[in-house]
Design a protein around this motif. Structure first.
Motif, mmCIF file in Angstrom:
data_model
loop_
_atom_site.group_PDB
_atom_site.id
_atom_site.type_symbol
_atom_site.label_atom_id
_atom_site.label_comp_id
_atom_site.label_asym_id
_atom_site.label_seq_id
_atom_site.Cartn_x
_atom_site.Cartn_y
_atom_site.Cartn_z
ATOM 1 N N VAL A 91 3.923 6.861 12.979
ATOM 2 C CA VAL A 91 3.458 7.727 11.888
ATOM 3 C C VAL A 91 2.162 7.178 11.300
ATOM 4 O O VAL A 91 1.221 7.921 11.032
ATOM 5 C CB VAL A 91 4.551 7.842 10.799
ATOM 6 N N GLU A 92 2.109 5.866 11.115
ATOM 7 C CA GLU A 92 0.939 5.241 10.515
ATOM 8 C C GLU A 92 -0.214 5.114 11.503
ATOM 9 O O GLU A 92 -1.378 5.078 11.104
ATOM 10 C CB GLU A 92 1.309 3.862 9.973
ATOM 11 N N ALA A 93 0.089 5.052 12.789
ATOM 12 C CA ALA A 93 -0.943 4.853 13.803
ATOM 13 C C ALA A 93 -1.947 6.002 13.814
ATOM 14 O O ALA A 93 -3.134 5.794 14.088
ATOM 15 C CB ALA A 93 -0.305 4.687 15.176
ATOM 16 N N VAL A 94 -1.484 7.195 13.535
ATOM 17 C CA VAL A 94 -2.391 8.361 13.502
ATOM 18 C C VAL A 94 -3.449 8.157 12.437
ATOM 19 O O VAL A 94 -4.647 8.394 12.675
ATOM 20 C CB VAL A 94 -1.579 9.646 13.222
ATOM 21 N N TYR A 95 -3.059 7.685 11.275
ATOM 22 C CA TYR A 95 -4.002 7.492 10.182
ATOM 23 C C TYR A 95 -4.833 6.222 10.380
ATOM 24 O O TYR A 95 -5.987 6.187 9.969
ATOM 25 C CB TYR A 95 -3.260 7.457 8.842
ATOM 26 N N SER A 150 1.274 10.024 0.869
ATOM 27 C CA SER A 150 -0.099 10.504 0.708
ATOM 28 C C SER A 150 -0.990 9.835 1.752
ATOM 29 O O SER A 150 -1.344 8.665 1.607
ATOM 30 C CB SER A 150 -0.605 10.190 -0.691
ATOM 31 N N PRO A 151 -1.354 10.578 2.809
ATOM 32 C CA PRO A 151 -2.200 9.989 3.856
ATOM 33 C C PRO A 151 -3.556 9.504 3.334
ATOM 34 O O PRO A 151 -4.043 8.464 3.756
ATOM 35 C CB PRO A 151 -2.376 11.118 4.866
ATOM 36 N N ASP A 152 -4.151 10.260 2.406
ATOM 37 C CA ASP A 152 -5.457 9.846 1.875
ATOM 38 C C ASP A 152 -5.345 8.563 1.063
ATOM 39 O O ASP A 152 -6.191 7.679 1.172
ATOM 40 C CB ASP A 152 -6.048 10.963 1.011
ATOM 41 N N ALA A 153 -4.288 8.454 0.247
ATOM 42 C CA ALA A 153 -4.081 7.232 -0.539
ATOM 43 C C ALA A 153 -3.810 6.045 0.381
ATOM 44 O O ALA A 153 -4.244 4.921 0.100
ATOM 45 C CB ALA A 153 -2.934 7.419 -1.517
ATOM 46 N N TYR A 154 -3.106 6.287 1.492
ATOM 47 C CA TYR A 154 -2.836 5.223 2.476
ATOM 48 C C TYR A 154 -4.149 4.670 3.024
ATOM 49 O O TYR A 154 -4.375 3.452 3.034
ATOM 50 C CB TYR A 154 -1.964 5.782 3.600
ATOM 51 N N MET A 155 -5.032 5.562 3.463
ATOM 52 C CA MET A 155 -6.302 5.108 4.027
ATOM 53 C C MET A 155 -7.179 4.466 2.953
ATOM 54 O O MET A 155 -7.844 3.462 3.216
ATOM 55 C CB MET A 155 -7.016 6.276 4.709
ATOM 56 N N ASN A 156 -7.172 5.019 1.740
ATOM 57 C CA ASN A 156 -7.959 4.423 0.657
ATOM 58 C C ASN A 156 -7.434 3.036 0.283
ATOM 59 O O ASN A 156 -8.228 2.136 -0.033
ATOM 60 C CB ASN A 156 -7.951 5.339 -0.566
ATOM 61 N N ASP A 157 -6.119 2.849 0.328
ATOM 62 C CA ASP A 157 -5.548 1.528 0.043
ATOM 63 C C ASP A 157 -5.961 0.500 1.091
ATOM 64 O O ASP A 157 -6.221 -0.665 0.773
ATOM 65 C CB ASP A 157 -4.025 1.601 -0.043
ATOM 66 N N ILE A 163 0.838 -1.195 0.000
ATOM 67 C CA ILE A 163 0.000 0.000 0.000
ATOM 68 C C ILE A 163 0.876 1.249 0.000
ATOM 69 O O ILE A 163 2.080 1.180 0.226
ATOM 70 C CB ILE A 163 -0.957 0.013 1.220
ATOM 71 N N THR A 164 0.263 2.381 -0.242
ATOM 72 C CA THR A 164 0.965 3.659 -0.275
ATOM 73 C C THR A 164 1.391 4.058 1.135
ATOM 74 O O THR A 164 0.666 3.833 2.099
ATOM 75 C CB THR A 164 0.033 4.753 -0.843
#
Length: 162
Positions: free
Chosen positions: A152-156, A125-132, A119-120
């Motif tokens: 870093v990823e835990a926030v999203y 790109s935080p939005d692309a990460y969540m969309n993935d 995944i991204t």
């Protein structure tokens, strides 16, 4: 021959003798455990209840884990897989997600993992990460999501909604 070397030889022979003396006990234990597990397996009957879909059991789970680069993710996958192997009525599919930078981590090659998705990165790109993550969950029909991620990823991951 010095006194020290004869003492070392005596210890080695003593160790071999103790291991040989305990072999029947070890074999008896292993055989009884094997027989008990075989008996439990043969006597257990999988009880599956049909859901509204008609073909999926209530005991079919698809678990999505993030943070595939970390050893704790592999450990969680192994724990989940061992739970599924001990209960024949449970079916588990484990999917691990990781960013492109760490795509060749140990979790990708684990026998406990059914699928590994790249995944991204949320740094890109935080939005692309969540969309993935949403796309991977939809693609595999996820029933559970376990965020095992770096800070870093835990926030999203915390912002994801079902």
């Amino acid at each position: 021959m010095t006194k020290g070397s004869s003492y070392q030889r005596f210890r080695a022979v003593l160790h071999l003798w103790v291991m040989e003396a305990l072999l029947p006990i070890s074999l008896t234990f292993i055989i009884t455990q094997y027989a008990q597990n075989l008996w439990n397996y043969l006597m257990s009957t999988p009880k599956q209840t049909l859901t509204a879909e008609g073909n999926k059991s209530e005991r079919d789970f698809t678990v999505v884990l993030t943070g595939g680069k970390m050893s704790k993710t592999v450990h969680l996958a192994r724990c989940i897989r061992s739970f599924a192997m001990n209960d024949p009525s449970v079916t588990v599919k484990i999917i691990i997600l990781e960013t492109k930078k760490f795509r060749y981590s140990a979790s990708r090659f684990s026998r406990c993992v059914d699928a590994f998705e790249v995944i991204t990165s949320p740094r890109d790109s935080p939005d692309a990460y969540m969309n993935d993550i949403y796309a991977a969950c939809e693609k595999h029909g996820a029933t559970h999501f376990l965020p095992v991620a770096a800070p870093v990823e835990a926030v999203y991951d915390a912002q994801l909604k079902p």
